[in-house]
Design an enzyme around this catalytic site. Structure first.
Site, PDB file in Angstrom:
ATOM      1  N   LYS A   1       0.822  -1.214   0.000  1.00  0.00           N
ATOM      2  CA  LYS A   1       0.000   0.000   0.000  1.00  0.00           C
ATOM      3  C   LYS A   1       0.865   1.277   0.000  1.00  0.00           C
ATOM      4  O   LYS A   1       2.055   1.228   0.277  1.00  0.00           O
ATOM      5  CB  LYS A   1      -0.916   0.009   1.228  1.00  0.00           C
ATOM      6  CG  LYS A   1      -1.925  -1.141   1.260  1.00  0.00           C
ATOM      7  CD  LYS A   1      -2.984  -0.980   0.204  1.00  0.00           C
ATOM      8  CE  LYS A   1      -4.189  -1.883   0.386  1.00  0.00           C
ATOM      9  NZ  LYS A   1      -3.944  -3.313   0.316  1.00  0.00           N
TER      10      LYS A   1
HETATM   11  C1  LIG Z   1     -10.066  -2.861  -1.772  1.00  0.00           C
HETATM   12  C2  LIG Z   1      -9.535  -3.509  -0.541  1.00  0.00           C
HETATM   13  N1  LIG Z   1     -10.351  -3.633   0.519  1.00  0.00           N
HETATM   14  C3  LIG Z   1      -9.939  -4.176   1.669  1.00  0.00           C
HETATM   15  C4  LIG Z   1      -8.654  -4.646   1.838  1.00  0.00           C
HETATM   16  C5  LIG Z   1      -8.273  -5.307   3.118  1.00  0.00           C
HETATM   17  O1  LIG Z   1      -7.183  -4.739   3.741  1.00  0.00           O
HETATM   18  P1  LIG Z   1      -6.252  -5.626   4.709  1.00  0.00           P
HETATM   19  O2  LIG Z   1      -5.438  -6.529   3.844  1.00  0.00           O
HETATM   20  O3  LIG Z   1      -5.426  -4.596   5.427  1.00  0.00           O
HETATM   21  O4  LIG Z   1      -7.129  -6.372   5.638  1.00  0.00           O
HETATM   22  C6  LIG Z   1      -7.762  -4.539   0.765  1.00  0.00           C
HETATM   23  C7  LIG Z   1      -6.396  -5.036   0.900  1.00  0.00           C
HETATM   24  O5  LIG Z   1      -5.703  -5.436   0.041  1.00  0.00           O
HETATM   25  C8  LIG Z   1      -8.209  -3.968  -0.459  1.00  0.00           C
HETATM   26  O6  LIG Z   1      -7.397  -3.864  -1.511  1.00  0.00           O
END
Ligand SMILES: Cc1ncc(COP(=O)(O)O)c(C=O)c1O
Length: 373
Positions: free
Chosen positions: A187
């Protein structure tokens, strides 16, 4: 080394330097590894950056989305609408609460949910919409918000991929809608794991703080006093220290990402692939991954295998959420439900993309792609 003897070019790599090391060391020496002041400081910095009054850091983007679904009071019998071109967590967050996923097809240009498709998907059971800013491109928030208001629906913005993006001149997260950002290593702000909920409601902020900390009172209170059923979705001050280092240089990181994306754009000019849509007056992308779509009828597996053989990281970005095995099994979802999303998802792949990616490596990527497409 790849089979060709060339150095591997990874798909993603965080950009960390001595500043993060120094901040992490400070936390380690302070002995405050959780529920400490470094998290408070990180939350203040995020809130200020996006122009939201409240921020609550959590253990992941998924955790943040889940807490917003819980805060919205979603449950069995409810439906929630989200995008098929997303990461599974956009739907999982309300499925954890027993709500049923409904997918609205995407716009062919932006690859974000088409507001008309959202409206068409509303039934008398619909309670919420999770709008996604996919690949860092802001979704049509005002139109979706207007229809949510019209139909009395809760709106949650999944901005996990979009820290630094701007919608109608305001940072994503600062538009009055509760939003979540994520900090996985690929990210814009990379801390390993982590997420943050930004909200414009003090009440919701207090609830999220309580829910992330085992249902204790929002401001802590007695350690063994639980006022509601909560989760352990706490973040750590060690992660927050990395996050502060990343936020301090966020403008530079975003500029480096934009530069790498612009260079790919130039290099790919004469290659027969579709690129992510450009910015316009109302949408400014925060570059997250570099995704391209191959022409219809291409053999994507072959292209990806050739790239990998040349030592180049690549991945399918992203398969449709509604066609994942657990979705098919639970709801009988099948091809044909979201034709635009399915067409796009069948042709996309991601190229190596990170702030410090060098021009010569990008040239190598594009040369390999040109040979195979
Ligand atoms: C669009 C989207 N939503 C939610 C998430 C979830 O984030 P995390 O991996 O920090 O739980 C991601 C992570 O890649 C994402 O790309």
């Amino acid at each position: 080394m790849s089979s060709t003897g060339l150095r591997e070019i990874p798909l993603a790599r965080p950009f960390l330097d001595e500043r993060e090391e120094e901040l992490v060391l400070e936390v380690m020496r302070s002995g405050r590894l959780s529920l400490g002041p470094t998290i408070d400081r990180f939350e203040e910095m995020v809130a200020e950056r996006v122009g939201a009054p409240y921020a609550a850091a959590v253990s992941s983007g998924t955790a943040g989305l889940h807490l917003l679904a819980r805060a919205a009071g979603l449950g069995p019998g409810d439906e929630a609408i989200t995008s098929p071109v997303s990461f599974a967590a956009s739907a999982n967050c309300f499925m954890f609460e027993g709500a049923t996923p409904v997918f609205a097809d995407v716009d062919r240009r932006t690859w974000n949910m088409d507001p008309a498709a959202v409206e068409a998907a509303i039934t008398e059971r619909t309670r919420a919409v999770v709008a996604v800013d996919m690949f860092g491109y802001p979704c049509e928030l005002d139109e979706i918000r207007a229809l949510c208001e019209r139909h009395g629906l809760v709106l949650i913005e999944d901005a996990a991929e979009a820290l630094g993006a701007e919608y109608r001149g305001r940072p994503v997260g600062g538009n009055g809608v509760s939003a979540v950002f994520g900090f996985y290593p690929n990210k814009q702000v990379a801390t390993g794991e982590g997420g943050v909920v930004v909200t414009h409601s003090e009440e919701e902020w207090k609830l999220v703080r309580s829910l992330r900390n085992q249902g204790r009172d929002y401001d802590g209170g007695a350690w063994f006093h639980h006022v509601r059923l909560g989760f352990n979705y706490r973040w750590t001050d060690v992660h927050a220290a990395i996050g502060i280092g990343q936020l301090e240089k966020l403008d530079r990181l975003l500029a480096m990402r934009s530069e790498v994306a612009a260079r790919y754009g130039r290099l790919l000019k004469n290659v027969d692939v579709e690129l992510l849509c450009p910015d316009d007056a109302e949408h400014r992308r925060s570059w997250f991954v570099y995704v391209i779509a191959l022409p219809a009828g291409s053999d994507r597996d072959f292209v990806m295998a050739e790239l990998r053989a040349a030592g180049i990281g690549t991945a399918e970005y992203v398969p449709c959420v509604h066609l994942q095995p657990y979705m098919r099994e639970a709801y009988g979802f099948a091809e044909g439900m979201c034709p635009v999303a399915e067409d796009i998802a069948s042709r996309t792949l991601a190229l190596p993309f990170f702030p410090q990616l060098e021009a010569q490596d990008q040239e190598r990527v594009v040369d390999a792609l040109r040979r195979t497409v």
